[in-house]
Design a protein around this motif. Structure first.
Motif, PDB file in Angstrom:
ATOM      1  N   GLU A 169       0.818  -1.217   0.000  1.00  0.00           N
ATOM      2  CA  GLU A 169       0.000   0.000   0.000  1.00  0.00           C
ATOM      3  C   GLU A 169       0.850   1.265   0.000  1.00  0.00           C
ATOM      4  OE1 GLU A 169      -3.288   0.029  -0.225  1.00  0.00           O
ATOM      5  OE2 GLU A 169      -3.446  -2.164  -0.239  1.00  0.00           O
ATOM      6  N   LEU A 170       1.692   1.407   1.031  1.00  0.00           N
ATOM      7  CA  LEU A 170       2.462   2.640   1.175  1.00  0.00           C
ATOM      8  C   LEU A 170       3.421   2.865   0.012  1.00  0.00           C
ATOM      9  CD1 LEU A 170       3.221   5.139   2.803  1.00  0.00           C
ATOM     10  CD2 LEU A 170       4.850   3.736   4.092  1.00  0.00           C
ATOM     11  N   LEU A 171       4.119   1.814  -0.395  1.00  0.00           N
ATOM     12  CA  LEU A 171       5.115   1.963  -1.453  1.00  0.00           C
ATOM     13  C   LEU A 171       4.480   2.417  -2.768  1.00  0.00           C
ATOM     14  CD1 LEU A 171       8.117   1.699  -2.023  1.00  0.00           C
ATOM     15  CD2 LEU A 171       7.756  -0.683  -2.667  1.00  0.00           C
ATOM     16  N   SER A 172       3.329   1.833  -3.117  1.00  0.00           N
ATOM     17  CA  SER A 172       2.670   2.236  -4.367  1.00  0.00           C
ATOM     18  C   SER A 172       2.183   3.683  -4.290  1.00  0.00           C
ATOM     19  CB  SER A 172       1.493   1.302  -4.665  1.00  0.00           C
ATOM     20  OG  SER A 172       0.525   1.370  -3.639  1.00  0.00           O
ATOM     21  N   LYS A 173       1.734   4.105  -3.101  1.00  0.00           N
ATOM     22  CA  LYS A 173       1.293   5.498  -2.948  1.00  0.00           C
ATOM     23  C   LYS A 173       2.475   6.461  -3.038  1.00  0.00           C
ATOM     24  CE  LYS A 173      -2.883   4.549  -0.307  1.00  0.00           C
ATOM     25  NZ  LYS A 173      -3.608   4.679   0.974  1.00  0.00           N
ATOM     26  N   LEU A 174       3.599   6.075  -2.458  1.00  0.00           N
ATOM     27  CA  LEU A 174       4.795   6.927  -2.547  1.00  0.00           C
ATOM     28  C   LEU A 174       5.222   7.114  -3.997  1.00  0.00           C
ATOM     29  CD1 LEU A 174       6.975   5.555   0.409  1.00  0.00           C
ATOM     30  CD2 LEU A 174       5.873   7.802   0.281  1.00  0.00           C
ATOM     31  N   ALA A 175       5.196   6.019  -4.764  1.00  0.00           N
ATOM     32  CA  ALA A 175       5.564   6.093  -6.181  1.00  0.00           C
ATOM     33  C   ALA A 175       4.601   7.007  -6.933  1.00  0.00           C
ATOM     34  CB  ALA A 175       5.567   4.692  -6.794  1.00  0.00           C
ATOM     35  N   LYS A 176       3.316   6.900  -6.622  1.00  0.00           N
ATOM     36  CA  LYS A 176       2.311   7.738  -7.279  1.00  0.00           C
ATOM     37  C   LYS A 176       2.495   9.205  -6.916  1.00  0.00           C
ATOM     38  CE  LYS A 176      -2.669   8.592  -7.348  1.00  0.00           C
ATOM     39  NZ  LYS A 176      -3.968   8.245  -6.722  1.00  0.00           N
ATOM     40  N   TRP A 177       2.670   9.475  -5.616  1.00  0.00           N
ATOM     41  CA  TRP A 177       2.827  10.872  -5.179  1.00  0.00           C
ATOM     42  C   TRP A 177       4.105  11.502  -5.733  1.00  0.00           C
ATOM     43  CZ3 TRP A 177       1.723   9.126   0.531  1.00  0.00           C
ATOM     44  CH2 TRP A 177       0.352   8.890   0.668  1.00  0.00           C
ATOM     45  N   SER A 178       5.128  10.665  -5.938  1.00  0.00           N
ATOM     46  CA  SER A 178       6.421  11.196  -6.404  1.00  0.00           C
ATOM     47  C   SER A 178       6.337  11.781  -7.807  1.00  0.00           C
ATOM     48  CB  SER A 178       7.481  10.094  -6.385  1.00  0.00           C
ATOM     49  OG  SER A 178       7.687   9.622  -5.081  1.00  0.00           O
ATOM     50  N   VAL A 179       5.442  11.245  -8.638  1.00  0.00           N
ATOM     51  CA  VAL A 179       5.366  11.713 -10.029  1.00  0.00           C
ATOM     52  C   VAL A 179       4.197  12.665 -10.264  1.00  0.00           C
ATOM     53  CG1 VAL A 179       6.518   9.672 -10.935  1.00  0.00           C
ATOM     54  CG2 VAL A 179       4.033   9.663 -10.710  1.00  0.00           C
ATOM     55  N   GLU A 180       3.343  12.831  -9.259  1.00  0.00           N
ATOM     56  CA  GLU A 180       2.228  13.760  -9.419  1.00  0.00           C
ATOM     57  C   GLU A 180       2.721  15.193  -9.363  1.00  0.00           C
ATOM     58  OE1 GLU A 180      -0.680  12.901  -6.451  1.00  0.00           O
ATOM     59  OE2 GLU A 180      -1.786  11.503  -7.720  1.00  0.00           O
ATOM     60  N   GLN A 181       2.308  15.974 -10.337  1.00  0.00           N
ATOM     61  CA  GLN A 181       2.715  17.378 -10.389  1.00  0.00           C
ATOM     62  C   GLN A 181       1.606  18.316  -9.911  1.00  0.00           C
ATOM     63  OE1 GLN A 181       3.956  18.075 -14.408  1.00  0.00           O
ATOM     64  NE2 GLN A 181       5.924  17.043 -14.132  1.00  0.00           N
ATOM     65  N   LYS A 182       0.382  17.794  -9.871  1.00  0.00           N
ATOM     66  CA  LYS A 182      -0.751  18.636  -9.497  1.00  0.00           C
ATOM     67  C   LYS A 182      -0.745  18.886  -7.991  1.00  0.00           C
ATOM     68  CE  LYS A 182      -5.796  18.856  -9.751  1.00  0.00           C
ATOM     69  NZ  LYS A 182      -7.038  18.108 -10.116  1.00  0.00           N
ATOM     70  N   PRO A 183      -0.618  20.142  -7.567  1.00  0.00           N
ATOM     71  CA  PRO A 183      -0.655  20.427  -6.129  1.00  0.00           C
ATOM     72  C   PRO A 183      -2.067  20.249  -5.579  1.00  0.00           C
ATOM     73  CG  PRO A 183      -0.607  22.471  -7.376  1.00  0.00           C
ATOM     74  CD  PRO A 183      -0.463  21.361  -8.375  1.00  0.00           C
ATOM     75  N   SER A 184      -2.146  19.968  -4.306  1.00  0.00           N
ATOM     76  CA  SER A 184      -3.456  19.785  -3.686  1.00  0.00           C
ATOM     77  C   SER A 184      -4.234  21.101  -3.709  1.00  0.00           C
ATOM     78  CB  SER A 184      -3.302  19.317  -2.242  1.00  0.00           C
ATOM     79  OG  SER A 184      -4.554  19.274  -1.599  1.00  0.00           O
ATOM     80  N   GLU A 185      -5.548  20.983  -4.004  1.00  0.00           N
ATOM     81  CA  GLU A 185      -6.402  22.167  -4.033  1.00  0.00           C
ATOM     82  C   GLU A 185      -6.802  22.609  -2.633  1.00  0.00           C
ATOM     83  OE1 GLU A 185      -9.127  22.244  -7.919  1.00  0.00           O
ATOM     84  OE2 GLU A 185      -9.546  20.524  -6.637  1.00  0.00           O
ATOM     85  N   PHE A 186      -6.556  21.737  -1.652  1.00  0.00           N
ATOM     86  CA  PHE A 186      -7.089  21.998  -0.329  1.00  0.00           C
ATOM     87  C   PHE A 186      -5.991  21.968   0.728  1.00  0.00           C
ATOM     88  CE2 PHE A 186     -10.123  19.430  -2.853  1.00  0.00           C
ATOM     89  CZ  PHE A 186     -11.020  20.453  -3.152  1.00  0.00           C
TER      90      PHE A 186
END
Length: 614
Positions: free
Chosen positions: A143-160
């Motif tokens: 769970e955590l590792l896949s989320k870290l990989a996803k968050w690492s490449v996301e460029q969209k900043p949080s709206e909130f």
């Protein structure tokens, strides 16, 4: 688990803790056991950042008297690692590292733009998991590792903003656990048709937030008396009930009485009344106005608070999108509709002279951003100026709403820069002119007293059956798609499950009259398909034909009431697949919850009970 944030310990205390911790780690390997990456390298001075965190359990702890778990998080900037050192407090008040549960997140550069992220633990064979403070290794790896990989490449900043950013997380967690324990019995006796677990625990969470917010406000302003409140559009009234029980005087107002109101007792003040924004609905003696999913009243609540008194504050949790005069119309395509609407409601608060603060609540809802106005931007002497500013802003938001003599509502594009909707007032009957003068927007449409059912449940049965059959045939006859195979889950036999299509693709194959009719219902096509749970499965915006062989029992134990209803409903409806699917039903008759032919039909026990009650 939830993170209590960095400890408030000063630098000397953190330094003392650091020396204690380092003394417990093996020397000669950068103070870390292999295969963890050591801090810095040979001949290099490490650049380390340390944070002491308190971990607060989401659920009720096994031993409430036990001190909360702490961990020291150490970031090595040069090596791209973050090391988590769990700490346990001994009887002398000193911290010992729980060495079996040390782990490290490593970020490594492979080549050019290729990077790798991994999680490493030195003692996996001794790892301890209690499901509260210490997660399972499988969760870290999967769970955590896949989320870290996803968050690492996301460029969209949080709206909130981050969750619970305006209050103490530790205080909130304590209050929430106490209230959850106190009001958990409400789930068992919930008389409404809505999901009891969602609504009870959501209102418990909102009440917890408000109680902590108000406690901190009393400390800031030197107040001793607990704040009073009015909940506008209070719905089931549970939030009012909890706040009253916790010592806050207040009441809830809603256009429609709920069955559950009778369960609360006379101490909980709930009123069935229609609120029309105007001089007759001001609350000068109230400290706070609450708008929890208050729909058409949401943008009006900052206005009502501003005009009630200089000291009146507000809390709104917007859900459905309403402007001052009706449904909210989007104006900026670059933002999500939710973000744009939140910005609009915040702007209303600014215009009304509030310092508007935003926070994310921890509730089981996708709409969980609250807007809070508790301080003014102007001195009391300028209230008249702000009031004029409010009137001008409201009038500029939309065209002038006209109420004709026969009660019809229309729109006029007349200029009304003086803040008075003259044409609307002139159209009113003489005996209603005085009433209109006290209403801030003639033509405002409050929620109807009798709730309209618009979730596709009231659509004619033959219309629904026709749509279901059309969509099912569309999926069964659709050409195979490589990207969306119909064999997910490993099904490779001859029973035809058809293809999956997006909701947009399905809509494109329906005629205009059907789409127009569905558009008038909340949720439209998607709601109709989800209502027909026997036939369809809607996942991530795609429609599938349901294969009942793959249905797995819920991991959560069903409440007794739901189990009883499921048993009573067994074989009380015909199996759609048995009648319409070219291959028949995928289940044998004895396994299918639906009747394979009229001879298997049972009379619904639920219907019998309802008739008996009537």
């Amino acid at each position: 688990m939830q993170d209590g944030g960095a400890a408030s310990a000063g630098a000397p205390e953190l330094g003392r803790l650091w020396r204690e911790v380092c003394g417990q780690l093996p020397a000669g390997h950068g103070h870390l056991p292999p295969p963890l990456t050591p801090w810095a390298g040979p001949g290099l001075r490490p650049e380390l950042r340390a944070v002491l965190r308190t971990l607060l359990p989401r659920g009720r702890p096994v031993d409430p008297a036990a001190p909360p778990t702490k961990e020291l998080v150490v970031q090595d900037v040069c090596n791209g690692t973050v090391t988590f050192l769990p700490l346990e407090e001994n009887s002398e008040g000193k911290y010992q590292i729980k060495k079996c549960n040390i782990y490290q997140i490593q970020l490594k550069h492979i080549k050019e733009e290729e990077w790798s992220v991994s999680i490493v633990t030195p003692f996996p064979e001794h790892w301890f998991s209690d499901g509260i403070a210490y997660p399972k290794l499988a969760w870290l790896g999967n769970e955590l590792l896949s989320k870290l990989a996803k968050w690492s490449v996301e460029q969209k900043p949080s709206e909130f903003k981050s969750t619970l950013s305006l209050i103490s997380v530790a205080k909130y967690s304590k209050v929430y656990q106490e209230l959850k324990e106190k009001y958990k019995e409400m789930v068992k006796v919930w008389p409404e048709v809505t999901d009891p677990e969602k609504f009870v625990y959501e209102d418990v969470a909102i009440a917890s937030y408000l109680l902590v917010l108000w406690e901190e406000e009393r400390k800031e302003k030197g107040l001793t008396k607990k704040q009073s409140f009015v909940d506008l559009g209070c719905g089931n009234g549970l939030l009012v009930h909890i706040l009253n029980n916790e010592g806050h005087s207040g009441r809830g107002i809603d256009v429609r009485r709920r069955k559950i109101w009778d369960m609360y007792g006379p101490e909980t003040r709930l009123e069935e009344s229609t609120i029309v924004p105007g001089d007759s609905h001001l609350f000068p003696d109230t400290d706070w106005l609450i708008g929890n999913h208050s729909d058409e009243l949401t943008p009006w609540i900052p206005v009502i608070a501003a005009r009630s008194s200089y000291s009146c504050c507000y809390f709104v949790l917007p859900c459905c999108f309403f402007d001052f005069h009706g449904k909210y119309s989007r104006r900026q395509s670059k933002k999500t509709q939710y973000r744009e609407y939140l910005d609009f409601v915040a702007q209303v608060g600014f215009v009304c002279g509030f310092h508007v603060e935003e926070d994310c609540l921890r509730i089981p809802s996708t709409k969980r951003v609250s807007l809070i106005g508790k301080n003014r931007t102007y001195p009391p002497t300028e209230r008249a100026v702000i009031d004029k500013q409010i009137t001008q802003y409201i009038n500029n938001r939309q065209t002038c709403t006209v109420v004709t003599c026969d009660g019809r509502v229309g729109l006029s594009h007349k200029d009304h820069s003086d803040g008075v909707c003259k044409e609307a007032a002139s159209e009113l009957p003489e005996n209603e002119t005085e009433i209109a003068a006290t209403i801030w927007m003639p033509g405002f449409q409050p929620r109807e007293k009798v709730e309209q059912i618009r979730n596709c449940a009231s659509l004619p049965r033959d219309f629904v059956d026709d749509v279901v059959l059309n969509v099912a045939n569309l999926l069964l006859n659709a050409p195979p798609q490589k990207s969306c195979s119909n064999t997910y889950g490993g099904n490779t036999n001859t029973w035809n499950q058809g293809e999956s299509l997006s909701l947009k693709e399905v809509a494109e194959h329906l005629n205009k009259e059907t789409l127009k009719r569905l558009k008038s219902e909340y949720g439209g096509l998607q709601t109709l398909l989800k209502n027909n749970h026997q036939v369809f499965e809607v996942l991530n915006g795609r429609v599938h034909i349901r294969d009942w062989r793959k249905e797995k029992p819920s991991r959560k134990t069903k409440p007794e009431v739901k189990r009883r209803l499921s048993a009573e409903a067994f074989k009380t409806r015909l199996c759609w697949f048995f009648i319409h699917h070219p291959d028949g039903c995928s289940l044998p008759s004895e396994s299918c919850p639906y009747a394979h032919g009229t001879e298997e039909l049972r009379q619904s026990q639920i219907i019998k009970k309802k008739k008996h009650i009537h």
